[in-house]
Design a protein around this motif. Structure first.
Motif, PDB file in Angstrom:
ATOM      1  N   SER A   1      13.301   3.374 -17.508  1.00  0.00           N
ATOM      2  CA  SER A   1      12.140   3.336 -16.620  1.00  0.00           C
ATOM      3  C   SER A   1      10.901   3.050 -17.449  1.00  0.00           C
ATOM      4  CB  SER A   1      11.986   4.663 -15.862  1.00  0.00           C
ATOM      5  OG  SER A   1      11.659   5.703 -16.755  1.00  0.00           O
ATOM      6  N   GLN A   2       9.840   2.702 -16.756  1.00  0.00           N
ATOM      7  CA  GLN A   2       8.549   2.500 -17.410  1.00  0.00           C
ATOM      8  C   GLN A   2       7.431   2.890 -16.455  1.00  0.00           C
ATOM      9  OE1 GLN A   2       7.505  -1.534 -18.423  1.00  0.00           O
ATOM     10  NE2 GLN A   2       8.077  -2.353 -16.438  1.00  0.00           N
ATOM     11  N   LYS A   3       6.344   3.363 -17.033  1.00  0.00           N
ATOM     12  CA  LYS A   3       5.126   3.624 -16.269  1.00  0.00           C
ATOM     13  C   LYS A   3       4.359   2.311 -16.175  1.00  0.00           C
ATOM     14  CE  LYS A   3       5.161   8.104 -15.534  1.00  0.00           C
ATOM     15  NZ  LYS A   3       5.372   8.619 -14.213  1.00  0.00           N
ATOM     16  N   VAL A   4       3.795   2.065 -15.006  1.00  0.00           N
ATOM     17  CA  VAL A   4       2.978   0.872 -14.797  1.00  0.00           C
ATOM     18  C   VAL A   4       1.577   1.373 -14.456  1.00  0.00           C
ATOM     19  CG1 VAL A   4       2.721  -1.267 -13.495  1.00  0.00           C
ATOM     20  CG2 VAL A   4       5.016  -0.323 -13.895  1.00  0.00           C
ATOM     21  N   GLN A   5       0.605   0.903 -15.213  1.00  0.00           N
ATOM     22  CA  GLN A   5      -0.776   1.330 -15.051  1.00  0.00           C
ATOM     23  C   GLN A   5      -1.574   0.276 -14.276  1.00  0.00           C
ATOM     24  OE1 GLN A   5      -1.652   4.376 -16.162  1.00  0.00           O
ATOM     25  NE2 GLN A   5       0.356   4.684 -17.076  1.00  0.00           N
ATOM     26  N   SER A   6      -2.722   0.664 -13.758  1.00  0.00           N
ATOM     27  CA  SER A   6      -3.621  -0.289 -13.088  1.00  0.00           C
ATOM     28  C   SER A   6      -3.885  -1.477 -14.003  1.00  0.00           C
ATOM     29  CB  SER A   6      -4.956   0.382 -12.753  1.00  0.00           C
ATOM     30  OG  SER A   6      -4.773   1.329 -11.735  1.00  0.00           O
ATOM     31  N   ASN A   7      -3.974  -2.643 -13.394  1.00  0.00           N
ATOM     32  CA  ASN A   7      -4.245  -3.913 -14.082  1.00  0.00           C
ATOM     33  C   ASN A   7      -3.109  -4.353 -14.995  1.00  0.00           C
ATOM     34  OD1 ASN A   7      -6.877  -4.007 -12.877  1.00  0.00           O
ATOM     35  ND2 ASN A   7      -7.494  -2.497 -14.409  1.00  0.00           N
ATOM     36  N   GLN A   8      -1.900  -3.879 -14.723  1.00  0.00           N
ATOM     37  CA  GLN A   8      -0.726  -4.286 -15.491  1.00  0.00           C
ATOM     38  C   GLN A   8       0.160  -5.164 -14.622  1.00  0.00           C
ATOM     39  OE1 GLN A   8       1.486  -1.027 -17.258  1.00  0.00           O
ATOM     40  NE2 GLN A   8       3.164  -2.355 -17.852  1.00  0.00           N
TER      41      GLN A   8
ATOM     42  N   CYS B   1       0.864  -1.187   0.000  1.00  0.00           N
ATOM     43  CA  CYS B   1       0.000   0.000   0.000  1.00  0.00           C
ATOM     44  C   CYS B   1       0.897   1.232   0.000  1.00  0.00           C
ATOM     45  CB  CYS B   1      -0.907  -0.005   1.227  1.00  0.00           C
ATOM     46  SG  CYS B   1      -2.027  -1.418   1.297  1.00  0.00           S
ATOM     47  N   TRP B   2       0.708   2.066  -0.999  1.00  0.00           N
ATOM     48  CA  TRP B   2       1.581   3.199  -1.262  1.00  0.00           C
ATOM     49  C   TRP B   2       0.823   4.519  -1.160  1.00  0.00           C
ATOM     50  CZ3 TRP B   2       6.473   1.694  -3.344  1.00  0.00           C
ATOM     51  CH2 TRP B   2       6.551   0.374  -3.800  1.00  0.00           C
ATOM     52  N   GLU B   3       1.293   5.416  -0.332  1.00  0.00           N
ATOM     53  CA  GLU B   3       0.814   6.790  -0.360  1.00  0.00           C
ATOM     54  C   GLU B   3       1.557   7.503  -1.490  1.00  0.00           C
ATOM     55  OE1 GLU B   3      -1.678   7.942   1.209  1.00  0.00           O
ATOM     56  OE2 GLU B   3      -1.885   6.817   3.080  1.00  0.00           O
ATOM     57  N   GLN B   4       1.085   8.674  -1.867  1.00  0.00           N
ATOM     58  CA  GLN B   4       1.674   9.433  -2.966  1.00  0.00           C
ATOM     59  C   GLN B   4       3.176   9.637  -2.764  1.00  0.00           C
ATOM     60  OE1 GLN B   4      -0.445  13.038  -3.777  1.00  0.00           O
ATOM     61  NE2 GLN B   4       0.989  13.723  -5.333  1.00  0.00           N
ATOM     62  N   GLU B   5       3.942   9.385  -3.820  1.00  0.00           N
ATOM     63  CA  GLU B   5       5.393   9.581  -3.902  1.00  0.00           C
ATOM     64  C   GLU B   5       6.228   8.644  -3.039  1.00  0.00           C
ATOM     65  OE1 GLU B   5       6.574  13.674  -3.654  1.00  0.00           O
ATOM     66  OE2 GLU B   5       5.160  14.275  -5.216  1.00  0.00           O
TER      67      GLU B   5
ATOM     68  N   LYS C   1      13.714  -0.016  -8.719  1.00  0.00           N
ATOM     69  CA  LYS C   1      12.954   0.564  -7.623  1.00  0.00           C
ATOM     70  C   LYS C   1      11.578   0.873  -8.175  1.00  0.00           C
ATOM     71  CE  LYS C   1      13.979   5.532  -7.883  1.00  0.00           C
ATOM     72  NZ  LYS C   1      14.460   6.689  -7.112  1.00  0.00           N
ATOM     73  N   LEU C   2      10.599   0.869  -7.275  1.00  0.00           N
ATOM     74  CA  LEU C   2       9.228   1.206  -7.617  1.00  0.00           C
ATOM     75  C   LEU C   2       8.841   2.469  -6.876  1.00  0.00           C
ATOM     76  CD1 LEU C   2       7.647  -2.346  -7.327  1.00  0.00           C
ATOM     77  CD2 LEU C   2       8.114  -1.084  -9.431  1.00  0.00           C
ATOM     78  N   LYS C   3       8.081   3.318  -7.555  1.00  0.00           N
ATOM     79  CA  LYS C   3       7.628   4.573  -6.954  1.00  0.00           C
ATOM     80  C   LYS C   3       6.170   4.795  -7.312  1.00  0.00           C
ATOM     81  CE  LYS C   3       8.355   9.538  -6.866  1.00  0.00           C
ATOM     82  NZ  LYS C   3       9.106  10.698  -7.350  1.00  0.00           N
TER      83      LYS C   3
ATOM     84  N   GLU D   1       5.898   4.016 -11.192  1.00  0.00           N
ATOM     85  CA  GLU D   1       7.032   4.096 -12.094  1.00  0.00           C
ATOM     86  C   GLU D   1       8.028   3.043 -11.638  1.00  0.00           C
ATOM     87  OE1 GLU D   1      10.388   7.183 -13.836  1.00  0.00           O
ATOM     88  OE2 GLU D   1       9.295   7.731 -12.022  1.00  0.00           O
ATOM     89  N   GLU D   2       8.515   2.248 -12.584  1.00  0.00           N
ATOM     90  CA  GLU D   2       9.570   1.273 -12.305  1.00  0.00           C
ATOM     91  C   GLU D   2      10.837   1.796 -12.969  1.00  0.00           C
ATOM     92  OE1 GLU D   2      10.367  -3.508 -12.506  1.00  0.00           O
ATOM     93  OE2 GLU D   2       9.200  -2.610 -14.128  1.00  0.00           O
ATOM     94  N   VAL D   3      11.894   1.946 -12.171  1.00  0.00           N
ATOM     95  CA  VAL D   3      13.165   2.458 -12.679  1.00  0.00           C
ATOM     96  C   VAL D   3      14.192   1.329 -12.604  1.00  0.00           C
ATOM     97  CG1 VAL D   3      14.918   4.264 -12.471  1.00  0.00           C
ATOM     98  CG2 VAL D   3      12.546   4.737 -11.772  1.00  0.00           C
ATOM     99  N   PHE D   4      14.903   1.108 -13.704  1.00  0.00           N
ATOM    100  CA  PHE D   4      15.875   0.018 -13.824  1.00  0.00           C
ATOM    101  C   PHE D   4      17.299   0.539 -13.659  1.00  0.00           C
ATOM    102  CE2 PHE D   4      12.204  -0.966 -16.457  1.00  0.00           C
ATOM    103  CZ  PHE D   4      11.833  -2.190 -15.937  1.00  0.00           C
ATOM    104  N   PHE D   5      18.149  -0.292 -13.010  1.00  0.00           N
ATOM    105  CA  PHE D   5      19.532   0.083 -12.743  1.00  0.00           C
ATOM    106  C   PHE D   5      20.458  -1.087 -13.047  1.00  0.00           C
ATOM    107  CE2 PHE D   5      16.865   2.642 -10.054  1.00  0.00           C
ATOM    108  CZ  PHE D   5      17.455   3.896 -10.054  1.00  0.00           C
ATOM    109  N   THR D   6      21.713  -0.754 -13.297  1.00  0.00           N
ATOM    110  CA  THR D   6      22.760  -1.749 -13.447  1.00  0.00           C
ATOM    111  C   THR D   6      24.013  -1.236 -12.743  1.00  0.00           C
ATOM    112  OG1 THR D   6      23.895  -3.177 -15.046  1.00  0.00           O
ATOM    113  CG2 THR D   6      23.709  -0.837 -15.622  1.00  0.00           C
ATOM    114  N   ILE D   7      24.974  -2.115 -12.576  1.00  0.00           N
ATOM    115  CA  ILE D   7      26.278  -1.732 -12.042  1.00  0.00           C
ATOM    116  C   ILE D   7      27.209  -1.591 -13.242  1.00  0.00           C
ATOM    117  CG2 ILE D   7      28.207  -2.401 -10.554  1.00  0.00           C
ATOM    118  CD1 ILE D   7      25.652  -1.866  -8.995  1.00  0.00           C
TER     119      ILE D   7
END
Length: 176
Positions: free
Chosen positions: A108-115, A64-68, A127-129, A91-97
């Motif tokens: 990064s990618q936007k993730v919408q409801s029901n995805q 359960c996520w509050e805004q930001e 990371k997820l935001k 928002e899902e942000v991808f990282f590498t070393i």
């Protein structure tokens, strides 16, 4: 009609299926019929991790996520992770070393409801935001349960081992 019995159906499908079928199960399941309200908990300080089910094969957690609110950059201790966004936008942000052993954002990618999205350590770190203007709710399936993971510590600028915990544990029993 929303009923906890439909959550039981999801648990039964997952418990009776090989991990390779989880993606198909989650994409085909009617999450709109599920009532997660009894499992929700909210905090203005951080997103909450609410365990619905855990055994040796998998764990199912409602976040359960509050805004930001966002996770730290993290890995998954060698396990597979599926995230189904029930409500809101993430928002899902991808990282590498990189070659200099520095953490580098690679997309990064936007993730919408029901995805449904998928992540594991072979893909990298993420990371997820909550990028929604209000609350968001996501369902996380880990095969197998994750007790610890590495997460990036912003202060030391290094990865640290972190023990994971739940904010609530209202575990559902698996019915035959």
């Amino acid at each position: 009609m929303k009923s906890p019995e439909t959550i039981q159906k999801l648990l039964q499908l997952l418990s009776q299926s090989p991990t390779e079928d989880y993606n198909v199960i989650l994409n085909a399941f009617d999450f709109g019929s599920l009532d997660f309200a009894p499992f929700e908990s909210w905090s203005n300080e951080k997103y909450t991790r609410n365990c619905l089910f855990k055994d040796a094969k998998f764990e199912l957690i409602l976040l359960c996520w509050e805004q930001e609110q966002e996770t730290a950059v993290h890995g998954h201790d060698g396990e597979d992770c599926w995230v189904y966004l029930l409500e809101g936008e993430m928002e899902e942000v991808f990282f590498t070393i990189d070659d200099d052993q520095c953490l580098r954002e690679i997309g990064s990618q936007k993730v919408q409801s029901n995805q449904l999205i998928f992540m594991n350590d072979k893909i990298g770190f993420h990371k997820l935001k909550n990028s929604n203007l209000g609350r968001s709710i996501s369902l996380h399936l880990y095969a197998k349960p994750i007790e610890n993971c590495v997460s990036f510590d912003e202060v030391s600028q290094t990865f640290i081992e972190r023990q994971l915990s739940y904010d609530t544990f209202k575990e559902l029993a698996l019915k035959d």
